[in-house]
Write a protein that holds these residues in place. Structure first.
Motif, PDB file in Angstrom:
ATOM      1  N   THR A   4       0.847  -1.185   0.000  1.00  0.00           N
ATOM      2  CA  THR A   4       0.000   0.000   0.000  1.00  0.00           C
ATOM      3  C   THR A   4       0.884   1.237   0.000  1.00  0.00           C
ATOM      4  O   THR A   4       1.747   1.391   0.862  1.00  0.00           O
ATOM      5  N   GLY A   5       0.698   2.094  -0.996  1.00  0.00           N
ATOM      6  CA  GLY A   5       1.514   3.298  -1.120  1.00  0.00           C
ATOM      7  C   GLY A   5       2.681   3.135  -2.073  1.00  0.00           C
ATOM      8  O   GLY A   5       3.375   4.095  -2.373  1.00  0.00           O
ATOM      9  N   GLY A   6       2.932   1.916  -2.538  1.00  0.00           N
ATOM     10  CA  GLY A   6       3.992   1.696  -3.513  1.00  0.00           C
ATOM     11  C   GLY A   6       5.347   1.420  -2.884  1.00  0.00           C
ATOM     12  O   GLY A   6       5.511   1.441  -1.670  1.00  0.00           O
ATOM     13  N   ARG A   7       6.309   1.180  -3.760  1.00  0.00           N
ATOM     14  CA  ARG A   7       7.661   0.790  -3.338  1.00  0.00           C
ATOM     15  C   ARG A   7       8.458   2.028  -2.914  1.00  0.00           C
ATOM     16  O   ARG A   7       9.167   2.636  -3.689  1.00  0.00           O
ATOM     17  N   LYS A   8       8.314   2.369  -1.636  1.00  0.00           N
ATOM     18  CA  LYS A   8       9.089   3.464  -1.049  1.00  0.00           C
ATOM     19  C   LYS A   8       9.210   3.228   0.445  1.00  0.00           C
ATOM     20  O   LYS A   8       8.421   2.478   1.033  1.00  0.00           O
ATOM     21  N   VAL A  17       6.906   1.092   3.514  1.00  0.00           N
ATOM     22  CA  VAL A  17       7.419  -0.011   4.325  1.00  0.00           C
ATOM     23  C   VAL A  17       7.298   0.346   5.808  1.00  0.00           C
ATOM     24  O   VAL A  17       6.894  -0.484   6.625  1.00  0.00           O
ATOM     25  N   VAL A  18       7.620   1.590   6.146  1.00  0.00           N
ATOM     26  CA  VAL A  18       7.492   2.049   7.538  1.00  0.00           C
ATOM     27  C   VAL A  18       6.060   1.858   8.024  1.00  0.00           C
ATOM     28  O   VAL A  18       5.832   1.328   9.115  1.00  0.00           O
ATOM     29  N   THR A  19       5.099   2.249   7.218  1.00  0.00           N
ATOM     30  CA  THR A  19       3.691   2.114   7.600  1.00  0.00           C
ATOM     31  C   THR A  19       3.322   0.660   7.833  1.00  0.00           C
ATOM     32  O   THR A  19       2.702   0.313   8.849  1.00  0.00           O
ATOM     33  N   GLN A  20       3.720  -0.215   6.915  1.00  0.00           N
ATOM     34  CA  GLN A  20       3.358  -1.633   7.054  1.00  0.00           C
ATOM     35  C   GLN A  20       4.056  -2.278   8.244  1.00  0.00           C
ATOM     36  O   GLN A  20       3.443  -3.030   8.991  1.00  0.00           O
ATOM     37  N   VAL A  21       5.333  -1.987   8.432  1.00  0.00           N
ATOM     38  CA  VAL A  21       6.057  -2.587   9.560  1.00  0.00           C
ATOM     39  C   VAL A  21       5.496  -2.056  10.880  1.00  0.00           C
ATOM     40  O   VAL A  21       5.322  -2.807  11.833  1.00  0.00           O
ATOM     41  N   THR A  22       5.200  -0.787  10.935  1.00  0.00           N
ATOM     42  CA  THR A  22       4.672  -0.174  12.150  1.00  0.00           C
ATOM     43  C   THR A  22       3.305  -0.728  12.522  1.00  0.00           C
ATOM     44  O   THR A  22       3.062  -1.103  13.671  1.00  0.00           O
ATOM     45  N   ASN A  23       2.413  -0.798  11.543  1.00  0.00           N
ATOM     46  CA  ASN A  23       1.014  -1.142  11.801  1.00  0.00           C
ATOM     47  C   ASN A  23       0.643  -2.591  11.515  1.00  0.00           C
ATOM     48  O   ASN A  23      -0.407  -3.047  11.951  1.00  0.00           O
ATOM     49  N   GLU A  26      14.514   2.214  14.374  1.00  0.00           N
ATOM     50  CA  GLU A  26      14.756   0.840  13.923  1.00  0.00           C
ATOM     51  C   GLU A  26      13.855   0.488  12.738  1.00  0.00           C
ATOM     52  O   GLU A  26      14.300  -0.146  11.772  1.00  0.00           O
ATOM     53  N   ILE A  27      12.602   0.898  12.798  1.00  0.00           N
ATOM     54  CA  ILE A  27      11.675   0.644  11.687  1.00  0.00           C
ATOM     55  C   ILE A  27      12.133   1.384  10.441  1.00  0.00           C
ATOM     56  O   ILE A  27      12.109   0.835   9.331  1.00  0.00           O
ATOM     57  N   GLY A  28      12.593   2.604  10.595  1.00  0.00           N
ATOM     58  CA  GLY A  28      13.128   3.359   9.459  1.00  0.00           C
ATOM     59  C   GLY A  28      14.343   2.677   8.857  1.00  0.00           C
ATOM     60  O   GLY A  28      14.518   2.647   7.632  1.00  0.00           O
ATOM     61  N   VAL A  66      15.073  -2.785   3.282  1.00  0.00           N
ATOM     62  CA  VAL A  66      14.157  -3.490   2.381  1.00  0.00           C
ATOM     63  C   VAL A  66      14.146  -2.816   1.007  1.00  0.00           C
ATOM     64  O   VAL A  66      14.256  -3.486  -0.032  1.00  0.00           O
ATOM     65  N   ILE A  67      14.035  -1.488   0.983  1.00  0.00           N
ATOM     66  CA  ILE A  67      13.992  -0.773  -0.297  1.00  0.00           C
ATOM     67  C   ILE A  67      15.335  -0.866  -1.009  1.00  0.00           C
ATOM     68  O   ILE A  67      15.390  -1.048  -2.234  1.00  0.00           O
ATOM     69  N   ASP A  68      16.427  -0.775  -0.276  1.00  0.00           N
ATOM     70  CA  ASP A  68      17.755  -0.916  -0.880  1.00  0.00           C
ATOM     71  C   ASP A  68      17.902  -2.291  -1.536  1.00  0.00           C
ATOM     72  O   ASP A  68      18.374  -2.404  -2.667  1.00  0.00           O
ATOM     73  N   GLN A  69      17.490  -3.326  -0.835  1.00  0.00           N
ATOM     74  CA  GLN A  69      17.581  -4.688  -1.377  1.00  0.00           C
ATOM     75  C   GLN A  69      16.700  -4.837  -2.617  1.00  0.00           C
ATOM     76  O   GLN A  69      17.126  -5.403  -3.615  1.00  0.00           O
ATOM     77  N   ALA A  70      15.473  -4.339  -2.534  1.00  0.00           N
ATOM     78  CA  ALA A  70      14.535  -4.465  -3.651  1.00  0.00           C
ATOM     79  C   ALA A  70      15.009  -3.674  -4.870  1.00  0.00           C
ATOM     80  O   ALA A  70      15.029  -4.198  -5.989  1.00  0.00           O
TER      81      ALA A  70
END
Length: 124
Positions: free
Chosen positions: A75-79, A83-89, A105-107, A113-117
């Motif tokens: 949700t929100g696309g690859r940025k 990822v912060v939103t999904q990991v947080t919530n 830590e979440i940041g 994750v984005i660097d790897q992707a």
């Protein structure tokens, strides 16, 4: 006059907005993370790899952490902020880590994750 201006600027600095890590999770999710990729790799290994080792997903095989899947499912696309939103919530079977990991830590995990992707590094 220069001394008065210096004192005014110094005094104003004491009332700056909270640091990045002190923001509420929803506020953090709305901004671009400046996470540390190296730290994120360590945090990912200890908290995320059980389900997402190698960028995979043991629960929903099609929802990997590779860029094509992030573009399709995140949700929100690859940025980082998404990822912060999904990991947080959390979402669906993924638990929320907002109470377990700090905003910083979440940041860091999001940056990793984005660097790897983006670099197609998951299979390395």
């Amino acid at each position: 006059m220069k001394l008065s201006l210096s004192l005014l600027v110094a005094g104003a600095a004491a009332f700056q907005a909270p640091s990045h890590s002190a923001r509420a999770p929803t506020e953090l999710a709305a901004t671009k993370s400046q996470g540390d990729v190296e730290s994120g790799a360590t945090i990912f290994a200890g908290n995320c790899a059980a389900c997402h080792a190698g960028g995979n997903n043991v629960i929903a095989a099609e929802k990997t952490l590779r860029k094509e899947a992030l573009d399709s499912y995140l949700t929100g696309g690859r940025k980082e902020s998404s990822v912060v939103t999904q990991v947080t919530n959390g979402k669906n079977a993924m638990p929320a880590f907002g109470g377990r990991l700090s905003d910083e830590e979440i940041g860091d995990v999001a940056a990793y994750v984005i660097d790897q992707a983006n670099g197609d590094k998951w299979d390395e």
